[in-house]
Enzyme design. Sequence first.
Site, mmCIF file in Angstrom:
data_model
loop_
_atom_site.group_PDB
_atom_site.id
_atom_site.type_symbol
_atom_site.label_atom_id
_atom_site.label_comp_id
_atom_site.label_asym_id
_atom_site.label_seq_id
_atom_site.Cartn_x
_atom_site.Cartn_y
_atom_site.Cartn_z
ATOM 1 N N LYS A 72 0.836 -1.196 0.000
ATOM 2 C CA LYS A 72 0.000 0.000 0.000
ATOM 3 C C LYS A 72 0.877 1.255 0.000
ATOM 4 O O LYS A 72 0.680 2.174 -0.814
ATOM 5 C CB LYS A 72 -0.921 0.000 1.236
ATOM 6 C CG LYS A 72 -1.962 1.107 1.238
ATOM 7 C CD LYS A 72 -2.683 1.222 2.579
ATOM 8 C CE LYS A 72 -3.595 0.064 2.875
ATOM 9 N NZ LYS A 72 -4.981 0.303 2.425
ATOM 10 N N ARG A 117 -3.362 2.942 8.684
ATOM 11 C CA ARG A 117 -3.654 1.644 8.041
ATOM 12 C C ARG A 117 -2.408 0.777 7.992
ATOM 13 O O ARG A 117 -1.300 1.270 7.843
ATOM 14 C CB ARG A 117 -4.128 1.864 6.594
ATOM 15 C CG ARG A 117 -5.511 2.446 6.442
ATOM 16 C CD ARG A 117 -5.899 2.401 4.960
ATOM 17 N NE ARG A 117 -7.257 2.879 4.728
ATOM 18 C CZ ARG A 117 -7.568 4.141 4.461
ATOM 19 N NH1 ARG A 117 -6.633 5.060 4.414
ATOM 20 N NH2 ARG A 117 -8.827 4.481 4.248
ATOM 21 N N GLY A 119 -8.314 -7.657 5.075
ATOM 22 C CA GLY A 119 -9.096 -7.976 6.271
ATOM 23 C C GLY A 119 -8.261 -8.503 7.417
ATOM 24 O O GLY A 119 -8.779 -8.709 8.510
ATOM 25 N N MET A 153 -5.318 -7.094 8.643
ATOM 26 C CA MET A 153 -4.753 -6.058 9.475
ATOM 27 C C MET A 153 -5.832 -5.024 9.789
ATOM 28 O O MET A 153 -6.822 -4.906 9.084
ATOM 29 C CB MET A 153 -3.589 -5.383 8.754
ATOM 30 C CG MET A 153 -2.529 -6.364 8.285
ATOM 31 S SD MET A 153 -1.748 -7.242 9.657
ATOM 32 C CE MET A 153 -1.065 -5.856 10.522
ATOM 33 N N ARG A 168 -3.452 -1.447 -6.253
ATOM 34 C CA ARG A 168 -2.593 -2.644 -6.161
ATOM 35 C C ARG A 168 -2.988 -3.575 -7.288
ATOM 36 O O ARG A 168 -4.089 -3.448 -7.857
ATOM 37 C CB ARG A 168 -2.788 -3.329 -4.807
ATOM 38 C CG ARG A 168 -4.210 -3.756 -4.548
ATOM 39 C CD ARG A 168 -4.387 -4.344 -3.164
ATOM 40 N NE ARG A 168 -5.817 -4.578 -2.909
ATOM 41 C CZ ARG A 168 -6.309 -4.980 -1.761
ATOM 42 N NH1 ARG A 168 -5.519 -5.161 -0.726
ATOM 43 N NH2 ARG A 168 -7.599 -5.187 -1.614
ATOM 44 N N HIS A 170 -15.834 -9.276 2.042
ATOM 45 C CA HIS A 170 -14.813 -10.178 2.584
ATOM 46 C C HIS A 170 -14.962 -11.595 2.031
ATOM 47 O O HIS A 170 -14.010 -12.217 1.553
ATOM 48 C CB HIS A 170 -14.922 -10.195 4.112
ATOM 49 C CG HIS A 170 -13.938 -11.103 4.763
ATOM 50 N ND1 HIS A 170 -14.239 -12.409 5.101
ATOM 51 C CD2 HIS A 170 -12.644 -10.927 5.102
ATOM 52 C CE1 HIS A 170 -13.176 -12.978 5.632
ATOM 53 N NE2 HIS A 170 -12.194 -12.077 5.659
ATOM 54 N N SER A 224 15.590 -40.502 -9.368
ATOM 55 C CA SER A 224 14.357 -39.749 -9.178
ATOM 56 C C SER A 224 14.300 -39.392 -7.699
ATOM 57 O O SER A 224 14.352 -40.269 -6.840
ATOM 58 C CB SER A 224 13.154 -40.608 -9.578
ATOM 59 O OG SER A 224 11.969 -39.916 -9.298
ATOM 60 N N CYS A 263 9.890 -36.930 -8.003
ATOM 61 C CA CYS A 263 8.563 -37.527 -8.076
ATOM 62 C C CYS A 263 7.815 -37.412 -6.753
ATOM 63 O O CYS A 263 6.768 -38.000 -6.581
ATOM 64 C CB CYS A 263 8.657 -38.985 -8.521
ATOM 65 S SG CYS A 263 9.537 -40.016 -7.336
ATOM 66 N N TYR A 266 13.461 -33.274 -15.164
ATOM 67 C CA TYR A 266 12.004 -33.230 -15.209
ATOM 68 C C TYR A 266 11.434 -33.194 -13.791
ATOM 69 O O TYR A 266 12.128 -33.514 -12.816
ATOM 70 C CB TYR A 266 11.424 -34.441 -15.968
ATOM 71 C CG TYR A 266 11.617 -35.758 -15.265
ATOM 72 C CD1 TYR A 266 10.679 -36.211 -14.316
ATOM 73 C CD2 TYR A 266 12.714 -36.562 -15.533
ATOM 74 C CE1 TYR A 266 10.859 -37.426 -13.655
ATOM 75 C CE2 TYR A 266 12.899 -37.767 -14.875
ATOM 76 C CZ TYR A 266 11.973 -38.188 -13.934
ATOM 77 O OH TYR A 266 12.147 -39.377 -13.279
#
Lengths: 889, 889
Positions: free
Chosen positions: B26, B96, B105, B107, B352, B468, B777, B844, B864
Amino acid sequence: MVKYVYSFGAGNADGDASMKSLLGGKGANLAEMNKIGLPVPPGFTITTEVCTAFYELGRTYPAALAAQLDEAMAKIGETVGKQFGDANNPLLVSVRSGARASMPGMMDTVLNLGLNDVTVEGLAKLSGNRRFAFDSYRRFIQMYSNVVLDLGHHLFEDILESYKEVNDFKEDTELEASDWEEIVGKYKSAVEYETESPFPQNVNDQLWGAIGAVFKSWMNNRAIFYRKMHDIPESWGTAVNIQAMVFGNMGETSATGVAFTRNPSTGEKLFYGEYLINAQGEDVVAGIRTPKSITKAQHALMREDGQSLEEALPQVYAQLHDCYLKLENHYRDMQDIEFTAENGQLWMLQTRGGKRTAKAALKIAVDMVAEGMISTCEAVSRIDASALDQLLHPTIKASYARDILTKGLPASPGAAVGEVIFSSDEAEEKAAHGHSVILIREETSPEDIHGMHAAKAIVTSRGGMTSHAAVVARGMGRPCVSGAGEIKIDEVLGQFIVRGRVIKKGEIISVDGSAGEVLFGAADLEQPELSGDFGTLMAWADDVRRMKVRANAETPLDAKTARDFGAEGIGLCRTEHMFFDASRIAAVREMILSETKAGREHALEKILPMQRQDFVELFTIMAGLPVTIRLLDPPLHEFLPHSEEDVAAVAAATGLNAKKLLERAKELHEFNPMLGHRGCRLGISFPEIYDMQARAIFEAAIEVAKNLGKAPIPEIMVPLVATRKELAILKARIDEIGKTVMTKAGVNILYLVGTMIELPRAAICADEIAEVAEFFSFGTNDLTQTTLGISRDDASRFMGDYLSQGIFERDPFVTLDQKGVGELVKIAATRGRAARAGIKLGICGEHGGDPASIEFCESVGLDYVSCSPYRVPIARLAAAQAALKSSLG
Amino acid sequence: MVKYVYSFGAGNADGDASMKSLLGGKGANLAEMNKIGLPVPPGFTITTEVCTAFYELGRTYPAALAAQLDEAMAKIGETVGKQFGDANNPLLVSVRSGARASMPGMMDTVLNLGLNDVTVEGLAKLSGNRRFAFDSYRRFIQMYSNVVLDLGHHLFEDILESYKEVNDFKEDTELEASDWEEIVGKYKSAVEYETESPFPQNVNDQLWGAIGAVFKSWMNNRAIFYRKMHDIPESWGTAVNIQAMVFGNMGETSATGVAFTRNPSTGEKLFYGEYLINAQGEDVVAGIRTPKSITKAQHALMREDGQSLEEALPQVYAQLHDCYLKLENHYRDMQDIEFTAENGQLWMLQTRGGKRTAKAALKIAVDMVAEGMISTCEAVSRIDASALDQLLHPTIKASYARDILTKGLPASPGAAVGEVIFSSDEAEEKAAHGHSVILIREETSPEDIHGMHAAKAIVTSRGGMTSHAAVVARGMGRPCVSGAGEIKIDEVLGQFIVRGRVIKKGEIISVDGSAGEVLFGAADLEQPELSGDFGTLMAWADDVRRMKVRANAETPLDAKTARDFGAEGIGLCRTEHMFFDASRIAAVREMILSETKAGREHALEKILPMQRQDFVELFTIMAGLPVTIRLLDPPLHEFLPHSEEDVAAVAAATGLNAKKLLERAKELHEFNPMLGHRGCRLGISFPEIYDMQARAIFEAAIEVAKNLGKAPIPEIMVPLVATRKELAILKARIDEIGKTVMTKAGVNILYLVGTMIELPRAAICADEIAEVAEFFSFGTNDLTQTTLGISRDDASRFMGDYLSQGIFERDPFVTLDQKGVGELVKIAATRGRAARAGIKLGICGEHGGDPASIEFCESVGLDYVSCSPYRVPIARLAAAQAALKSSLG
């Protein structure tokens, strides 16, 4: 070309004593004895590399072997002026195994090889002793058939017994040449019937058969078991030694014997051994005839009948005396020798460092320092640290009124009490169920090793001080009485009779291996006084030792024992053992059942004074020394009863609610408790538990400091830490409590807060953890479990397969797995020191009492090892040896 | 001196948008908006470093803060021409929170700070609106008392309600200045009564109180829970933003609202938002009054009464329109904005990056590429890979006949079926017991987060699209219908009434979050079609991806799904799942009960054709692709029934002996099965099992190769290897079987034999193991268990404590513990490659589907990742993002 065969003879040798890996112990020493001018029958050694190749090539030989073998056989023939397989002047040889480490009785031997229906006649003519020739031949057939053709001895024994019965002979000596000739015929028929093939007459076939049998015997079950028990790697392999035969069975001026240059049981500097006239080598070791002493003095002492070698064959004795002195001076150690005299001429068949009891080892080492033969460092290096364990065996109290059943030979020292058992299998089974057993046998053989291992003591009715039973029992540290000839065993009835008394299987007897006595009933045992030699050697060890040695102890008795054995502090005090105490478990359970912090605190308040008193006692014993206290470690469910019966019993006894107890036990059940809610995880979830323990530690330390004017140094150890933050949170609380207690008491004491390194993550993140920890103690039991992913409690299902297939060379819970677990210890030590210079490092797993692991600890530079109280001397010695080794290179 | 305070205002700012770590999201954006010339009330940000210091200093402030704060307050006063605490011209401020990551919601906020009994009169005079002044004061008292003094809202609501009742008012708008003044008096009395101290009149005390409350709220339970759920590290801390107040409640030309620059639910390029006339900011978000749409078009679409902002306050709308276009162009992303209009003047309070559904995220990213606003790589980087999961949620089948109970707002897409539950605690409890629940609330608050997380869907009777409930549900990927005003909840009776129908707690309903519908009964659900945007974006992702993505699959259905989702092979086929199949378990149990190898082989012969058929099906689906098959892994007791009832049932069904079954189950019981006789240890003990599996694999591969002309590439994986030799022994057998099968079939196929690296020892000894293994793996599930010493099945007892105390920042079973487990993976990869160049490396464990862990895998250079079929798209995207990130540096 690779040299597979190393010859020796007539004062020359290809090898020497330093080549044990290649030639085996026997082969290397045969070469060495040649070089120093002792009389050794000429021969050669086939190297251990051939054994390795034999298995790699699917049980076949390297191509180049055959030619080298032929050449070496020819060379023997030249030296002795005979020829292998020659009808008139036949060369006979012995074929013996010989591994790098001595494996008595494990490997097989064949004597008189080269005899067949033709050469036996040549031998008869040559020796002018037909009886000797056929006696040799029948021995060869039996031995060869057993070792190479896998036929049982009983086959031949039955033939001989029945022949003797039919012809009304009592003793073998009554049989004449024609008798043996007839028996040889019967033996050959039996072999042909059993194997569907005649007994081999080709001497080269005999030779290759015997060599193959030696190599194959490396992988027989007895050899595998022996290696497992003695930590001998399978990869070493065995060598094969082939020598011209010399005959101890050629008549009354021939003999065979074994001897030690000093007493292997006590260490006394007295030549010591046994012999048999007119016998072959294996007769002594096998214990079939009871041999006589070599020296006159020993013969008198043992009150034997007959004559000593010194009296019977004084010329032979003189040669032997000369040899033994030369050997001891050359090897600078007590030797175990085998010899044969053939018609008055002495031949040395083997020398090796003699096995000895720990007591003897100490005495010999200390004596040799006094004699100027070795240095104190050599003395320290020479003692097998593990063997010190023997010295800690109980003896029978002097005050105990002995009911002596019989006396035999004092074959292995120490005393034990147990149930009478006659079979090795049954001994093993009973022992596995927690019984103490005494194994009673006529004699033992390599097949009995597992039973001997399982037994508390061994008694044999036959055999001497160097019989199989005696040698093996000493090696194992089991008390043994051998040659207790009054004992008559009746396995069928399950009993033995001695002097008219009948002792049934399962009855309790006692054995005093040092006195050679077998007693009725359960004797009172006590720990031995440690000899002056022990103290002398330990002092030398302590001089060269770098690492400190502490003990794992939680009871005052253990702590006292540990300090008496030279422990320099406590390395691991497991506080949960205090929680299990009958007087506290109720409060502990009340705490576990509490659903609120307040409820738990209330229960902990009851435990606090008791826990404080525990520490007061320990600190008093260890005043001035560090005491590492591990905060509560096991999961809480370990303190609760689990079965419905146990729960009911606990509920009745304590007034706790049975249903709640059972519910809570179920609620706390874990799938893998080893990896569960334990260690510092308890401290995080229930900080009040560690708070109480920290308070008890500080209050106790202050009390002892005030009482004795000498504070202990508490090292508070947080278990099972995986992250820096766990320790940071808990250390902050401990420091806070310490501050409060010390401020209130107006006394400041030194203390440390540290952690066990027992999880791989802790080892890897040791740098972060060392930012908070003031010491590390390697908990290698759990570190082994997690690093290898093996639950110690469950490992038995596959550990046997893993050892027998060589996946593990040694049980990683006994000897530290250096490649895996050791690497983590190294990483942790390096990273820990980088983050906190000089951080105190120790080990408190069971590996802390294992010499091989202690050597590793020295190499990593740990500050101390900690082990069970009874292993403290072992650790002191092993640490000294490790320091010496590391200073050498 | 450290700069703790960053000012902004009147087109200047100390900070900018890049400083989110220091200023919070913010604060950084308020600075940035100033710099790009948008109207922002002047103010300043106290940095997140102060929050960290606040906790490190035991909840006190760095010494230098006070002076910097005074200076910054004075600067605001100069800019707006007012003074804090001045009786005539008072500066009022908002306070704030603002963390680095948005935590809606979580803070707390305080508005109108600086009002007291004196300044309220000044405000009344200055604004010429006494009612406004006292309305603001009473709002301030309530908000401050709640946030700073910890008093419940109900205290104030009760006073107001009872005042309205006594004076017969229906709506707040009916109250006049004198009413509010009287209520202010009652509020202050109530505060004094509750706190035993008057409401603070010193404005500086007010200011420090509010700042402290913001910092303290960082550690309240809601914030902790939110962080845990969103993987936000505790160490980040929050900033505090203090700004001059602007008032949306100053009359009919004042308003307040929130908006998105594009539709956050669908991604459509339409300005989208809600506002309330004459209200303060928190009123919109809290859902107390139902707001109206901002644009005329949206207003019409929603069929709302009243007027849109575009119609009601066209000048304000024009300013807003200008701002939102500037913002989107500047930030190049969809923005979520908050604004207030005071007497016709627009002020921007926040901007934001807007939260959006996965569907919207895809559409916005793809659209912005088309608009030339961003590159394809940026598009790929922007999507939260985890959020793709939302797209895979079920929808209701078109053919399903809907029994619609009511309609509300389509607040979060997706559909779900479950039991009606009214409380968050009960929702959590029911869900923990395996129930699917739908949470029905009038509105939700941060206290409901755990219940929303537990629920399959959320329905509220009040609140809008930005309430909310709506915001949080979208973030969680839960379907949500908000503002379903026809629903009347009666918690006492445990029911709700809608259009006269009574629905009891526990009855089954369905929710269609995309349509905003609540349905009676259990709807038929189906998987959604993936949109064209999805395919477009995934193609861009695949273009930049380096790592392959495979799936963990063993059934044909899973394999098919995986391939449809783009899997490039199977990374883990767990063969034990095949053994559990009802048609085979009897043969498996027969094998386990066999006491001989022959008996086991006989049972395995029955399993062979079934196992082969499994592989034929998998290989057919994966023809041409690699398929990693893990040989049998779990301990054998997992296949046996354990309780006496189960045993009896199995015995009856299979004809196996019940007593033997029970005995065998007991015999196989393990203390720590995770560390027991499993994995390759089974293969060593019972080689015939792996022999059968290897045979089935080779035969199946050859069959498929023959059928399709396209062979699969079997990668045979030996589990739980700790040593080179285990793998060497087993690989030799597998290769032998492969050779036999291929020779017989006359077909050669490519295959690999490798191992899982799932034990710390395997990682450390990876060099030795790689001499034998053709691939690794990483089984990071078990590797996490062993490295951390935590049993996943037992971790729930302390994992909560560990996360809440910040010992673990994230659950290590969800996101790879990089410092510990990750270090072992790195060591293994490095050592493995050193021993075998180019060895194939994959992962995996479940971490293979977690974006943060996938980023780690990229950094280590794995070939992978493998994950569950439904996470394959997430893994493809995350792998692409990781590749982009790694290419940047």
